[in-house]
Write a protein that holds these residues in place. Structure first.
Motif, PDB file in Angstrom:
ATOM      1  N   CYS A   1     -13.700   3.379   8.891  1.00  0.00           N
ATOM      2  CA  CYS A   1     -12.245   3.218   9.026  1.00  0.00           C
ATOM      3  C   CYS A   1     -11.695   3.967  10.232  1.00  0.00           C
ATOM      4  O   CYS A   1     -10.531   3.782  10.605  1.00  0.00           O
ATOM      5  N   ALA A   2     -12.525   4.834  10.833  1.00  0.00           N
ATOM      6  CA  ALA A   2     -12.109   5.672  11.971  1.00  0.00           C
ATOM      7  C   ALA A   2     -10.898   6.535  11.601  1.00  0.00           C
ATOM      8  O   ALA A   2      -9.954   6.681  12.382  1.00  0.00           O
ATOM      9  N   ILE A   3     -10.931   7.075  10.372  1.00  0.00           N
ATOM     10  CA  ILE A   3      -9.866   7.992   9.935  1.00  0.00           C
ATOM     11  C   ILE A   3     -10.473   9.382   9.792  1.00  0.00           C
ATOM     12  O   ILE A   3     -11.402   9.584   9.001  1.00  0.00           O
TER      13      ILE A   3
ATOM     14  N   TYR B   1       0.836  -1.208   0.000  1.00  0.00           N
ATOM     15  CA  TYR B   1       0.000   0.000   0.000  1.00  0.00           C
ATOM     16  C   TYR B   1       0.871   1.259   0.000  1.00  0.00           C
ATOM     17  O   TYR B   1       0.551   2.242  -0.676  1.00  0.00           O
ATOM     18  N   ALA B   2       1.958   1.218   0.766  1.00  0.00           N
ATOM     19  CA  ALA B   2       2.861   2.371   0.787  1.00  0.00           C
ATOM     20  C   ALA B   2       3.498   2.576  -0.592  1.00  0.00           C
ATOM     21  O   ALA B   2       3.634   3.710  -1.068  1.00  0.00           O
ATOM     22  N   ASP B   3       3.875   1.472  -1.257  1.00  0.00           N
ATOM     23  CA  ASP B   3       4.477   1.569  -2.597  1.00  0.00           C
ATOM     24  C   ASP B   3       3.504   2.236  -3.575  1.00  0.00           C
ATOM     25  O   ASP B   3       3.896   3.022  -4.427  1.00  0.00           O
ATOM     26  N   MET B   4       2.204   1.863  -3.452  1.00  0.00           N
ATOM     27  CA  MET B   4       1.206   2.421  -4.366  1.00  0.00           C
ATOM     28  C   MET B   4       0.836   3.849  -3.985  1.00  0.00           C
ATOM     29  O   MET B   4       0.440   4.653  -4.823  1.00  0.00           O
ATOM     30  N   GLY B   5       0.950   4.168  -2.690  1.00  0.00           N
ATOM     31  CA  GLY B   5       0.524   5.479  -2.203  1.00  0.00           C
ATOM     32  C   GLY B   5      -0.922   5.498  -1.765  1.00  0.00           C
ATOM     33  O   GLY B   5      -1.515   6.559  -1.589  1.00  0.00           O
ATOM     34  N   LEU B   6      -1.497   4.322  -1.551  1.00  0.00           N
ATOM     35  CA  LEU B   6      -2.904   4.198  -1.151  1.00  0.00           C
ATOM     36  C   LEU B   6      -2.993   4.208   0.376  1.00  0.00           C
ATOM     37  O   LEU B   6      -2.132   3.666   1.064  1.00  0.00           O
ATOM     38  N   ARG B   7      -4.065   4.801   0.893  1.00  0.00           N
ATOM     39  CA  ARG B   7      -4.305   4.787   2.340  1.00  0.00           C
ATOM     40  C   ARG B   7      -5.033   3.487   2.678  1.00  0.00           C
ATOM     41  O   ARG B   7      -5.957   3.083   1.962  1.00  0.00           O
ATOM     42  N   ALA B   8      -4.641   2.816   3.776  1.00  0.00           N
ATOM     43  CA  ALA B   8      -5.241   1.502   4.056  1.00  0.00           C
ATOM     44  C   ALA B   8      -5.378   1.241   5.551  1.00  0.00           C
ATOM     45  O   ALA B   8      -4.560   1.684   6.354  1.00  0.00           O
ATOM     46  N   VAL B   9      -6.437   0.536   5.882  1.00  0.00           N
ATOM     47  CA  VAL B   9      -6.589  -0.092   7.200  1.00  0.00           C
ATOM     48  C   VAL B   9      -6.374  -1.586   6.964  1.00  0.00           C
ATOM     49  O   VAL B   9      -7.005  -2.165   6.075  1.00  0.00           O
TER      50      VAL B   9
END
Ligand SMILES: [Zn+2]
Length: 499
Positions: free
Chosen positions: A375-377, A139-147
């Motif tokens: 997601c509680a974000i 996810y970090a490589d793609m730049g996507l935010r994730a839970v």
């Protein structure tokens, strides 16, 4: 501070505000202000978006990052057939394979307008820090935010489905009678993962996922609750997804899974019920009173034949409605535009009373603000001052938008991801002019082909056992679901029922 000014776009800030032309000033990944078009802002790099509609990045509240390699693998899979197939289709997965799998899913998600995903990933027998790192790194490589919530259990599907083990031939019954995991093992693993989390909580957040309450002992569920209290993370579980799950719970627990979870103290604002197709009015009241969320996954429910969830009743009961795709092998695409449209249509085919249908506005709200709450974000789901610059740019020169009518309705009823031109997460491009910015798809494809061959060979080791139990699952589970029950979420009337 690096600043950008997005000029000329038609801005859909949220589901409740009509789209209008505004300029968006972004600094350090945050929306600094929304301004009248042409407002001078001093030192800021201009992004020309004059042919674009921009909307907040979509939030996928239920996905499985271990599934993209298995999309389009089989026809006419029910939930139970899919669960029973797990040992074969997910066999032999290394941490490198997890990274590849998640990267494929993440690529599809961002190319189709999603900027945040709640991933219930799979690592058996128990999750590890290295395995979680592989998922987080993708996810970090793609730049996507994730839970990221690894699914844990201490009972197998075969143990949790009432009567199924007894129906199996002897050899298969003996092989499948023990999940091989004690409650303390996944709990200890999750304690380590949560305590040692090294990723930015704002971008890659850990969470808990007792996968299906019936697959978890009381000890495991209570242990998850204790970890949730200690670390303040969300908890998601598949709740009453299928009729088979509902009937098994009534037989083994003497109550619904929701009532059981409420009695154990697991329901609360940080609880997300995935699916909830077979929730009754009492279940919805319990979840609504607790301030819990539901991840509504109508595309998956239709594909797996799980039934039609009653999203209108969930909203009426006070539940927070979010929308998800579910895994790539049960939705067969990770397209949040399709998931929104499926939610709209699922509500329409339930009843001719148009007042009971979900509106496009409610659906878009669920896919943005509702997902953010699940997601509680904080600071995602809207384009507003102080919110994260998670922004999707749709090309208004695409046929989907010629001409533009009611923007929210058109987004939900017409857009299919084909007009996505660019996507930014926290002010950084992850998709630009229809291309991934940070990941090369040809390289990913080459890696995936080798991975696919190796994983198929690993799964073939279970072919003999599979041939023993699968014919029984194919007969037993549909027969179980055909039993009369007072609640019917199918599109047909079963014997002895009225609707
Ligand atoms: Zn799921």
């Amino acid at each position: 501070m690096q600043r950008h000014i997005i000029r000329g776009a038609l801005v859909l800030a949220d589901a409740c505000t009509p789209a209008s032309h505004q300029d968006i000033l972004v600094g350090d990944g945050v929306i600094v202000d929304l301004l009248p078009p042409g407002t001078p802002v001093g030192d800021a790099q201009t992004i020309d978006a004059s042919a674009m509609l921009v909307h907040p990045g979509l939030v996928n509240a239920h996905m499985h990052g271990h599934t993209p390699m298995t999309k389009g693998m089989a026809d006419r899979w029910s939930l139970e057939i899919l669960l029973a197939s797990g040992m074969r289709i997910y066999a032999g997965v290394s941490d490198q394979d997890r990274h590849t799998n998640v990267l494929i899913g993440a690529a599809e998600l961002v190319l189709k307008g999603c900027t945040t995903v709640y991933d219930m990933c799979l690592q058996v027998p128990v999750p590890t820090t290295a395995g979680m790192d592989a998922v987080a790194r993708a996810y970090a490589d793609m730049g996507l935010r994730a839970v990221i919530a690894p699914m844990i259990a201490d009972k197998s599907f075969f143990q949790a489905t009432v009567g199924l083990l007894d129906a199996l031939p002897d050899e298969a019954r003996i092989a499948l009678s023990d999940a091989g995991v004690r409650a303390d093992q996944p709990l200890a693993a999750m304690q380590c993962i949560l305590a040692d989390w090294r990723w930015s909580h704002r971008r890659i957040t850990p969470a808990l996922a007792p996968t299906i309450p019936l697959h978890c002992s009381r000890e495991l569920l209570l242990g998850c609750k204790a970890l949730q209290d200690a670390f303040g993370v969300t908890l998601q579980s598949h709740v009453q997804e299928s009729k088979g799950q509902l009937l098994s719970a009534l037989q083994t627990l003497g109550e619904t899974q929701t009532a059981y979870l409420a009695r154990l103290g697991l329901l609360g604002p940080q609880f997300v019920a995935a699916h909830g197709v077979w929730l009754d009015d009492d279940d919805m009241r319990l979840l609504g009173a607790a301030g819990a969320s539901v991840s509504h996954n109508p595309g998956s429910n239709a594909t797996l034949g799980s039934g039609l969830a009653n999203a209108r009743a969930m909203l009426a009961a006070g539940m927070n409605l979010a929308i998800g795709t579910d895994g790539a092998n049960c939705a067969d695409s990770l397209n949040m535009y399709e998931a929104m449209r499926a939610a709209l249509r699922a509500s329409h085919v339930r009843t001719p009373d148009i007042n009971q249908w979900l509106s496009a506005q409610e659906v878009f709200h669920a896919a943005t603000v509702g997902g953010a709450q699940a997601c509680a974000i904080e600071g995602i789901g809207r384009l507003a001052r102080g919110y994260r610059a998670d922004i999707v740019f749709l090309d208004l020169r695409h046929p989907n938008w010629i001409p533009v009518n009611d923007v929210v309705t058109q987004l939900v009823q017409t857009e299919d991801g084909n007009a996505v031109d660019s996507v930014m997460v926290e002010g950084v491009w992850v998709v630009r002019r229809r291309e991934l910015v940070r990941v090369n798809l040809q390289t990913l494809k080459d890696t995936a082909v080798g991975t696919q061959q190796r994983l198929r060979a690993a799964g073939d080791k279970y072919a003999k056992l599979f041939e023993q139990f699968m014919p029984v699952v194919r007969c037993f589970c549909p027969a179980m679901a055909a039993q009369p029950h007072r609640l019917n979420r199918y599109g047909s009337v079963l014997q002895g029922e009225t609707r």
